[in-house]
Design an enzyme around this catalytic site. Structure first.
Site, mmCIF file in Angstrom:
data_model
loop_
_atom_site.group_PDB
_atom_site.id
_atom_site.type_symbol
_atom_site.label_atom_id
_atom_site.label_comp_id
_atom_site.label_asym_id
_atom_site.label_seq_id
_atom_site.Cartn_x
_atom_site.Cartn_y
_atom_site.Cartn_z
ATOM 1 N N LEU A 18 0.685 -1.305 0.135
ATOM 2 C CA LEU A 18 0.271 0.551 0.476
ATOM 3 C C LEU A 18 0.665 0.961 -0.046
ATOM 4 O O LEU A 18 0.569 2.541 -0.832
ATOM 5 C CB LEU A 18 -0.725 0.208 1.577
ATOM 6 C CG LEU A 18 -1.996 -0.881 1.631
ATOM 7 C CD1 LEU A 18 -2.967 -0.662 3.300
ATOM 8 C CD2 LEU A 18 -2.937 -0.955 -0.316
ATOM 9 N N ASP A 37 11.084 3.000 5.589
ATOM 10 C CA ASP A 37 11.315 1.609 5.372
ATOM 11 C C ASP A 37 12.889 1.160 5.723
ATOM 12 O O ASP A 37 13.254 1.644 6.214
ATOM 13 C CB ASP A 37 10.991 0.888 4.549
ATOM 14 C CG ASP A 37 10.002 -0.237 4.102
ATOM 15 O OD1 ASP A 37 9.841 -0.932 5.201
ATOM 16 O OD2 ASP A 37 8.916 -0.378 3.672
ATOM 17 N N ASP A 62 13.464 3.003 11.017
ATOM 18 C CA ASP A 62 12.286 2.231 11.636
ATOM 19 C C ASP A 62 10.984 3.179 12.398
ATOM 20 O O ASP A 62 11.720 4.247 12.834
ATOM 21 C CB ASP A 62 13.450 1.760 12.832
ATOM 22 C CG ASP A 62 12.658 0.878 14.216
ATOM 23 O OD1 ASP A 62 11.714 1.008 14.367
ATOM 24 O OD2 ASP A 62 13.492 0.355 15.352
ATOM 25 N N VAL A 63 10.343 2.909 12.228
ATOM 26 C CA VAL A 63 8.869 3.950 12.605
ATOM 27 C C VAL A 63 9.504 3.564 14.163
ATOM 28 O O VAL A 63 8.520 5.213 14.987
ATOM 29 C CB VAL A 63 7.831 3.809 12.567
ATOM 30 C CG1 VAL A 63 8.052 4.211 11.007
ATOM 31 C CG2 VAL A 63 7.728 2.340 12.160
ATOM 32 N N TYR A 154 -3.150 -6.078 16.687
ATOM 33 C CA TYR A 154 -2.982 -5.596 15.691
ATOM 34 C C TYR A 154 -4.471 -4.901 15.551
ATOM 35 O O TYR A 154 -4.310 -3.996 15.199
ATOM 36 C CB TYR A 154 -2.854 -6.593 14.305
ATOM 37 C CG TYR A 154 -2.954 -6.109 12.785
ATOM 38 C CD1 TYR A 154 -2.119 -5.294 11.998
ATOM 39 C CD2 TYR A 154 -4.601 -6.019 12.025
ATOM 40 C CE1 TYR A 154 -2.317 -4.833 10.816
ATOM 41 C CE2 TYR A 154 -4.620 -5.177 11.126
ATOM 42 C CZ TYR A 154 -3.639 -5.068 10.429
ATOM 43 O OH TYR A 154 -3.833 -4.656 9.097
ATOM 44 N N SER A 189 -2.582 -8.577 -1.774
ATOM 45 C CA SER A 189 -1.583 -8.123 -2.174
ATOM 46 C C SER A 189 -0.775 -9.282 -2.022
ATOM 47 O O SER A 189 -1.596 -10.620 -1.799
ATOM 48 C CB SER A 189 -1.597 -7.003 -0.817
ATOM 49 O OG SER A 189 -1.546 -7.652 0.136
#
Length: 246
Positions: A18, A37, A62-63, A154, A189
């Site tokens: 996405l 990413d 790395d978020v 999640y 996906s």
């Protein structure tokens, strides 16, 4: 005139799926993009596919690290002179029933989705509030609305993103910064197509439109929220599900 002409967007998880579809759509509409990413090589390849350094830059990010996200949004300002759009898309899954899920699996998913989105929100907002404009798009999921078996981590994270979006939208509205969220459903996906056929068929049967969505269909909604087409919208959550779980 292209909808995002002259704009700069940062997209986390932008190397594939996405995130990449959103980046492609934004570039097609005149934007320059910075992709963040974990896999730098894949991110650089994605940026090259989008047109190279003139329109797309790649950053390893790395978020869950505030410093990494600082560097990511800083690349947009340093490389393209501005930050107009932030798409908090990075995500992982560590599915398991609650009985079998490890504490590490829970923590990983919460960290990437919830803390990662929070990092992106606050780092982008700090720049946008000074400019009195900006659009932030957070990626939730239909799992955050209805809850899915095997996804206590999640589903919790994606529901949290909805609450975060609404709270942040109220904080930032008077500063000219809009914050909205997208809840995709079953989107075609590599990950979803790896599902066992039985599971895929069960999910498909829940969709009134009778088909899975395509990444490009989510990207078009992201474009709407990132552009002036949605100039009087903030704190909203748009479902892209083909009518599933209404």
């Amino acid at each position: 005139m292209a909808l995002l002409s002259g704009k700069t967007a940062v997209i986390t998880g932008g190397a594939q799926g996405l995130g990449f579809a959103i980046a492609q759509r934004f570039v097609d509409e005149g934007a320059r993009v910075v992709l963040g990413d974990l896999n730098l090589e894949a991110t650089q390849k994605a940026a090259a596919t989008l047109g190279g350094d003139e329109v797309a830059l790649a950053v390893r990010c790395d978020v869950t690290s505030g410093e990494d996200v600082d560097a990511l949004v800083g690349t947009a300002v340093d490389g393209f002179g501005r930050l107009d759009i932030m798409v908090n898309n990075a995500g992982i899954t560590r599915d398991a029933t609650m009985r079998k899920m490890t504490e590490e699996q829970f923590d990983q998913v919460i960290a990437v989705h919830l803390k990662g989105t929070w990092n992106g929100l606050r780092k982008a907002a700090a720049i946008m509030r000074e400019n009195k404009s900006g659009a932030i798009v957070n990626m939730s999921s239909i799992s955050g609305k209805v809850g899915m078996i095997g996804q206590t981590n999640y589903s919790a994270a994606k529901a949290g993103i909805v609450g975060m979006t609404k709270a942040a939208s109220k904080e930032l509205a008077h500063l000219g910064v809009r914050v909205n969220a997208i809840q995709p459903g079953l989107i075609r996906s590599a990950m979803t197509e790896a599902m066992p056929q039985r599971i895929w068929d069960e999910k498909l049967a829940e969709i009134p439109m009778g088909r899975a969505g395509e990444p490009e269909e989510v990207a078009k909604v992201a474009l709407f929220l990132a552009s002036d087409l949605s100039s009087y919208m903030t704190g909203t959550v748009l479902e892209v599900t083909g009518g599933r779980h209404l």
